[in-house]
Design a protein around this motif. Structure first.
Motif, PDB file in Angstrom:
ATOM      1  N   CYS A 148      10.343  34.042  -3.204  1.00 30.44           N
ATOM      2  CA  CYS A 148       9.994  35.088  -2.229  1.00 30.44           C
ATOM      3  C   CYS A 148       8.495  35.339  -2.271  1.00 30.44           C
ATOM      4  N   ILE A 149       7.840  35.196  -1.109  1.00 31.00           N
ATOM      5  CA  ILE A 149       6.383  35.352  -1.053  1.00 31.00           C
ATOM      6  C   ILE A 149       5.993  36.680  -0.398  1.00 31.00           C
ATOM      7  N   LEU A 150       6.982  37.561  -0.207  1.00 29.19           N
ATOM      8  CA  LEU A 150       6.725  38.854   0.430  1.00 29.19           C
ATOM      9  C   LEU A 150       5.923  38.691   1.726  1.00 29.19           C
ATOM     10  N   CYS A 151       6.450  37.851   2.589  1.00 33.54           N
ATOM     11  CA  CYS A 151       5.762  37.636   3.874  1.00 33.54           C
ATOM     12  C   CYS A 151       6.205  38.648   4.927  1.00 33.54           C
ATOM     13  N   GLY A 152       7.419  39.231   4.726  1.00 31.38           N
ATOM     14  CA  GLY A 152       7.915  40.236   5.672  1.00 31.38           C
ATOM     15  C   GLY A 152       8.717  39.665   6.836  1.00 31.38           C
ATOM     16  N   ALA A 153       8.931  38.341   6.860  1.00 30.89           N
ATOM     17  CA  ALA A 153       9.698  37.757   7.974  1.00 30.89           C
ATOM     18  C   ALA A 153      11.126  38.322   8.001  1.00 30.89           C
ATOM     19  N   CYS A 154      11.683  38.608   6.825  1.00 30.58           N
ATOM     20  CA  CYS A 154      13.063  39.118   6.774  1.00 30.58           C
ATOM     21  C   CYS A 154      13.162  40.533   7.331  1.00 30.58           C
ATOM     22  N   VAL A 155      12.034  41.223   7.404  1.00 30.38           N
ATOM     23  CA  VAL A 155      12.010  42.605   7.879  1.00 30.38           C
ATOM     24  C   VAL A 155      11.980  42.658   9.408  1.00 30.38           C
ATOM     25  N   SER A 156      11.305  41.685   9.997  1.00 27.25           N
ATOM     26  CA  SER A 156      10.874  41.778  11.388  1.00 27.25           C
ATOM     27  C   SER A 156      12.000  42.019  12.385  1.00 27.25           C
ATOM     28  N   GLU A 157      13.122  41.272  12.231  1.00 23.50           N
ATOM     29  CA  GLU A 157      14.218  41.429  13.196  1.00 23.50           C
ATOM     30  C   GLU A 157      15.439  42.102  12.583  1.00 23.50           C
ATOM     31  N   CYS A 158      15.276  42.720  11.407  1.00 23.66           N
ATOM     32  CA  CYS A 158      16.405  43.395  10.754  1.00 23.66           C
ATOM     33  C   CYS A 158      16.970  44.466  11.699  1.00 23.66           C
ATOM     34  N   SER A 159      18.264  44.350  12.008  1.00 21.06           N
ATOM     35  CA  SER A 159      18.868  45.246  13.007  1.00 21.06           C
ATOM     36  C   SER A 159      18.951  46.681  12.507  1.00 21.06           C
ATOM     37  N   LYS A 160      19.272  46.827  11.227  1.00 21.86           N
ATOM     38  CA  LYS A 160      19.407  48.182  10.693  1.00 21.86           C
ATOM     39  C   LYS A 160      18.051  48.883  10.667  1.00 21.86           C
ATOM     40  N   LEU A 161      17.023  48.181  10.230  1.00 23.82           N
ATOM     41  CA  LEU A 161      15.691  48.800  10.203  1.00 23.82           C
ATOM     42  C   LEU A 161      15.228  49.154  11.613  1.00 23.82           C
ATOM     43  N   ALA A 162      15.592  48.302  12.580  1.00 26.59           N
ATOM     44  CA  ALA A 162      15.168  48.566  13.962  1.00 26.59           C
ATOM     45  C   ALA A 162      15.806  49.846  14.481  1.00 26.59           C
ATOM     46  N   ALA A 163      17.053  50.097  14.051  1.00 24.65           N
ATOM     47  CA  ALA A 163      17.733  51.308  14.525  1.00 24.65           C
ATOM     48  C   ALA A 163      17.218  52.539  13.785  1.00 24.65           C
ATOM     49  N   ASP A 164      17.060  52.414  12.464  1.00 22.92           N
ATOM     50  CA  ASP A 164      16.580  53.547  11.662  1.00 22.92           C
ATOM     51  C   ASP A 164      16.233  53.041  10.261  1.00 22.92           C
ATOM     52  N   SER A 165      14.991  53.192   9.884  1.00 23.50           N
ATOM     53  CA  SER A 165      14.572  52.685   8.574  1.00 23.50           C
ATOM     54  C   SER A 165      14.622  53.762   7.493  1.00 23.50           C
ATOM     55  N   ALA A 166      14.957  54.989   7.880  1.00 21.04           N
ATOM     56  CA  ALA A 166      14.877  56.086   6.904  1.00 21.04           C
ATOM     57  C   ALA A 166      15.907  55.930   5.783  1.00 21.04           C
ATOM     58  N   ASP A 167      17.059  55.327   6.102  1.00 20.78           N
ATOM     59  CA  ASP A 167      18.113  55.251   5.086  1.00 20.78           C
ATOM     60  C   ASP A 167      18.492  53.810   4.746  1.00 20.78           C
ATOM     61  N   PHE A 168      17.531  52.914   4.851  1.00 18.64           N
ATOM     62  CA  PHE A 168      17.821  51.507   4.546  1.00 18.64           C
ATOM     63  C   PHE A 168      16.534  50.812   4.114  1.00 18.64           C
ATOM     64  N   LEU A 169      16.619  50.091   3.002  1.00 22.84           N
ATOM     65  CA  LEU A 169      15.433  49.388   2.507  1.00 22.84           C
ATOM     66  C   LEU A 169      15.247  48.046   3.213  1.00 22.84           C
ATOM     67  N   GLU A 170      14.066  47.494   3.082  1.00 21.89           N
ATOM     68  CA  GLU A 170      13.771  46.190   3.645  1.00 21.89           C
ATOM     69  C   GLU A 170      14.610  45.126   2.917  1.00 21.89           C
ATOM     70  N   PRO A 171      15.038  44.074   3.641  1.00 17.35           N
ATOM     71  CA  PRO A 171      15.864  43.042   2.987  1.00 17.35           C
ATOM     72  C   PRO A 171      15.241  42.498   1.700  1.00 17.35           C
ATOM     73  N   PHE A 172      13.919  42.302   1.671  1.00 15.98           N
ATOM     74  CA  PHE A 172      13.328  41.724   0.448  1.00 15.98           C
ATOM     75  C   PHE A 172      13.497  42.635  -0.758  1.00 15.98           C
ATOM     76  N   ALA A 173      13.634  43.936  -0.515  1.00 15.58           N
ATOM     77  CA  ALA A 173      13.832  44.862  -1.642  1.00 15.58           C
ATOM     78  C   ALA A 173      15.224  44.635  -2.261  1.00 15.58           C
ATOM     79  N   PHE A 174      16.215  44.354  -1.410  1.00 12.15           N
ATOM     80  CA  PHE A 174      17.548  44.043  -1.938  1.00 12.15           C
ATOM     81  C   PHE A 174      17.538  42.719  -2.704  1.00 12.15           C
ATOM     82  N   VAL A 175      16.717  41.777  -2.227  1.00 11.12           N
ATOM     83  CA  VAL A 175      16.575  40.502  -2.949  1.00 11.12           C
ATOM     84  C   VAL A 175      16.007  40.758  -4.339  1.00 11.12           C
TER      85      VAL A 175
END
Lengths: 317, 288
Positions: A148-175
Motif C-alpha cells: 500500500c503506497i497511500l495513493c488514495g485511489a481506493c478512496v476516490s470512488e468509495c460509495s459509502k464515503l461519497a454518501a457520508d464520510s462522517a461515520d466511515f473510514l477510508e478503505p486504506f485505513a481498514f487495510v
C-alpha cells in the motif's frame, strides 16, 4: 503524432472551472507526461503532485473520466483506446478536499487513519536486544500489505464515503487495521479491530470500487470482510451488520435459501422493525412482500447442513 | 438453442418474483433453455463470507458441482449471485490446495467440484451475440430513452468478472439499442445503489437511490434498466425516501433487464410483472 485534449477540472482560490489543454503525444506517454508538458509549455499555473514517476510514491493519483488511476503508470494511448476519444476529463481524487487544481488535502485522511492504530503494538516478550521475530509463514500473511503506497485511489470512488464520510473510514485505513490484526507479532489485535468497528466496518456497501481501483492489486474489500470475520471470532457481533450476515448463514443452514419475511426482524430486532410498517405496507400493496410466506427447505438440506458443519471443522484445522 | 443451468437466486423466489416470471418468458421466446439447478442454495449474498468464509466457498462449490453434473454452464440473472459464484470459482481454480480442502468439505454431502462449469449472466449472453435474438423484437421501443444502470457486482472486481472493461462497459447499452430503445448516458451508471448496506447505512443507501434516480431523470431518461434485481429493488422500492433525501420530485420506472427485453418482444407490462413495481409502474403502461 496523435493529439489529446485534457479537460482539467481546476480549482483556484475557491473558484472551480474547467480548462482544455491540447498536445501531441507519443506511444508510451503517460497522463503524468501530459500534465508535465502542460505545466512546462502551456500553463505554469496548473498545480498537481507527483514524485517518483514509477508507481511507488503514490503522489500522482487522480481521476480520469471519473475513475481513479496513478497518472505516472497510465498510458494516454490506452485511455484513448478505452474511451474511443481524443479528449479526457482530468479531475482530482474524489472524496478528498481539494486544495488547488489536482492537489488534495491528505492531512485529515492521515489523522483519521490513526484511529485504527496503524502501527505494531509489540508483545512484552520482544525487546530491543532480541527484536520482534516471526516465522516466514506468519510474515507471508502480512507481507502484501506493505505494497500500500497511500495513493488514495481506493478512496476516490468509495460509495459509502461519497454518501457520508462522517461515520466511515477510508478503505486504506481498514487495510491498515487488518494488517496489524493479522500480524502475529502484534499484542493487541482488538486495539485495531475495535476502532475499525466503531468507524464503520459494517457500513461498507460492498461496491468493490476500492478493490477495483487499487494500483497495487490490494483488496480492501476483502480486508473489510476479514476484519468482520475476526469480529465474529471475538464475539463482537452486537450490530445490525453482523446480525444480517448471521441471518443469511442460518437461513442457508435451515432451509438452503433466504427467508425474506424474517430478515428485517433478525437484522434490526422487533422494535426497529416496527418503524418500517409504512414500507412493509407499500410493498404488500404491490405483492412484493408476503409476511406469511414461509419457504420450504430445499431437498437434501441435510447435506447442506453437513457441509456447513464440515466447513466449521475445516476452519479450525 | 442455447442451454444453461439456471441459478435464479433467492430474491427471484420472493420480492423480485416478477423478474423470474419475465426471465422465464423472455428465455422461452428467445429459445434460451433454462434448466433450474435442482437444490441450489443461496450464494451467500455477499454477507456469509463475513461470518464464515469457508462456508461461503463450500456452498458455492456445491452449487457449481450441481451444475457440473448437468454438464451445463451456469446462468444467473443477479449481479451478486454472479460475483459470489465467480469469486468462488476463481479462488478454487487458482489454488489446488484450497480446492482440495473445499472438496473435502463438500464431500461430506457427497459432492465434488471439478471446475469445468462457466458462470455467465443473462446480460452477457444477450450482449455478446445480439443477432440471435434481435430479429425477434416485434415491438421495438423506438423513442424510449433508457438509463443503463449496471450495478457493482457485474463489473467489479475486473479480474473476477472480466466480461468487459469495468470502467467503460458497453453491454447494457448494446442490449438497449438492440431492443430499439435509446441508451441515455448519466453520471451514476457505474455507481453503487447501496443495497448491501441498507441495514447498516440506511440514510446513505436512500441518498444514493435519490441521487441516481434524480440524475437519470435529469439526463432525460424515460426509464432505468438494470441487470441486477437487488439494484432494481433498491432503486424502485425506496424512491419516496430517495426523493426526500435529495429534495427531488423525480420518479421513474426501474426495469429488470428481462422486462426490458420482454417489452420489445411484445409482452404486456402486466405479463412482465411491472405492476409489482413500486415506482412509476403506470408510466410504462402508458407508453406501451
Amino acid at each position: 503524432m496523435p493529439t489529446m485534449t485534457f479537460t482539467i477540472r481546476r480549482f483556484v482560490e475557491a473558484k472551480s472551472f474547467s480548462r482544455d489543454y491540447s498536445f501531441e503525444y507519443m506511444a508510451g506517454n503517460t497522463v503524468l507526461d501530459g500534465l508535465i508538458f502542460i505545466k512546462e509549455k502551456l500553463d505554469p499555473s496548473l498545480a498537481f503532485t507527483a514524485s517518483c514517476r514509477n508507481g511507488v510514491c503514490g503522489a500522482c493519483a487522480l481521476r480520469v473520466n471519473g475513475q481513479a488511476v496513478l497518472a505516472c503508470e497510465t498510458a494516454i494511448e490506452s485511455l484513448a483506446a478505452r474511451y474511443h476519444s481524443a479528449r479526457l476529463t482530468i479531475a482530482p481524487l474524489g472524496n478528498f478536499t481539494v486544495l488547488r487544481d489536482l492537489v488534495v488535502d491528505w492531512q485529515p485522511k492521515l489523522d483519521r487513519m490513526k484511529q485504527v492504530k496503524p502501527w505494531l503494538i509489540p508483545q512484552d516478550a520482544f525487546s530491543a536486544d532480541t527484536g520482534c521475530r516471526q516465522s516466514q509463514t506468519d510474515f507471508d500473511k502480512i507481507r502484501g500489505y506493505t505494497d500500500c503506497i497511500l495513493c488514495g485511489a481506493c478512496v476516490s470512488e468509495c460509495s459509502k464515503l461519497a454518501a457520508d464520510s462522517a461515520d466511515f473510514l477510508e478503505p486504506f485505513a481498514f487495510v491498515k487495521a487488518q494488517k496489524y490484526v493479522a500480524d502475529s507479532r502484534d499484542d493487541a489485535p482488538l486495539k485495531h479491530l475495535d476502532p475499525a468497528i466503531q468507524a464503520g466496518l459494517w457500513r461498507c456497501m460492498h461496491c468493490e470500487e476500492c478493490t477495483a481501483k487499487c494500483p497495487k492489486s490490494l483488496d480492501p474489500a476483502e480486508d473489510i470482510a476479514k476484519l468482520r470475520v475476526m469480529a465474529f471470532k471475538k464475539a463482537m457481533v452486537n450490530s445490525a451488520g453482523a446480525q444480517h450476515a448471521q441471518a443469511f448463514y442460518e437461513d442457508i443452514n435451515d432451509i438452503g435459501r433466504l427467508n425474506e419475511a424474517k430478515l428485517a426482524i433478525r437484522t434490526d430486532g422487533i422494535m426497529k422493525s416496527l418503524t418500517r410498517v409504512g414500507l412493509a405496507y407499500r410493498l404488500m400493496k404491490v405483492d412484493k412482500l408476503d409476511p406469511f410466506h414461509l419457504p420450504e427447505p430445499i431437498k437434501n438440506i441435510s447435506k447442506v447442513q453437513k457441509i456447513l458443519k464440515a466447513a466449521k471443522e475445516a476452519d479450525k484445522s | 438453442m442455447k442451454k444453461f443451468a439456471f441459478f435464479p437466486g433467492c430474491v427471484l423466489e420472493g420480492s423480485a418474483k416478477e423478474a423470474l416470471d419475465a426471465t422465464i418468458k423472455v428465455a422461452a421466446a428467445l429459445e434460451i433453455e433454462l434448466v433450474e439447478i435442482p437444490g441450489w442454495t443461496c450464494c451467500g449474498a455477499s454477507h456469509v463470507q463475513d461470518m464464515d468464509p469457508m462456508a461461503a466457498l463450500a456452498i458455492n462449490a456445491r452449487n457449481m458441482a450441481l451444475a457440473e453434473k448437468m454438464g451445463l454452464p451456469i446462468l444467473t440473472v443477479c449481479n451478486t449471485c454472479t460475483l459470489m459464484l465467480r469469486q468462488a470459482k476463481s479462488a478454487l481454480d487458482g489454488d489446488d490446495r484450497l480446492k482440495e480442502k473445499v472438496n473435502r468439505v463438500i464431500a461430506s454431502g457427497g459432492y465434488e467440484y471439478v471446475g469445468f462449469s462457466d458462470i455467465t449472466h443473462l446480460l452477457w449472453v444477450l450482449a455478446e451475440d445480439t443477432a440471435f435474438w434481435q430479429r425477434r423484437i416485434s415491438r421495438p421501443l423506438t423513442g424510449t430513452k433508457v438509463a443503463a444502470y449496471y450495478g457493482c457486482h457485474i463489473l467489479r472486481p475486473q479480474k473476477i468478472m472480466n466480461f468487459e472493461d469495468s470502467a467503460n462497459p458497453r453491454s447494457l447499452e448494446t442490449v438497449i439499442r438492440a431492443v430499439g430503445a435509446e441508451p441515455v448516458d448519466f453520471p451514476d451508471k457505474l455507481q453503487c445503489c447501496g443495497f448491501h448496506a441498507f441495514w447498516t447505512a440506511e440514510k446513505d443507501a436512500v441518498f444514493l437511490t435519490g441521487k441516481h434516480v434524480d440524475n437519470a431523470v435529469k439526463a432525460g431518461a424515460d426509464m432505468m434498466a438494470t441487470p441486477c434485481p437487488l439494484c432494481q429493488m433498491q432503486l424502485d422500492m425506496y424512491q419516496p425516501e430517495g426523493r426526500q433525501a435529495v429534495h427531488s420530485t423525480a420518479e421513474i420506472p426501474v426495469l429488470h433487464l428481462a422486462q426490458l427485453i420482454g417489452l420489445g418482444l411484445g409482452f404486456s407490462p402486466a405479463e412482465l410483472g411491472i405492476n409489482r413495481h413500486v415506482s412509476a409502474a403506470s408510466k410504462v403502461m402508458l407508453n406501451q
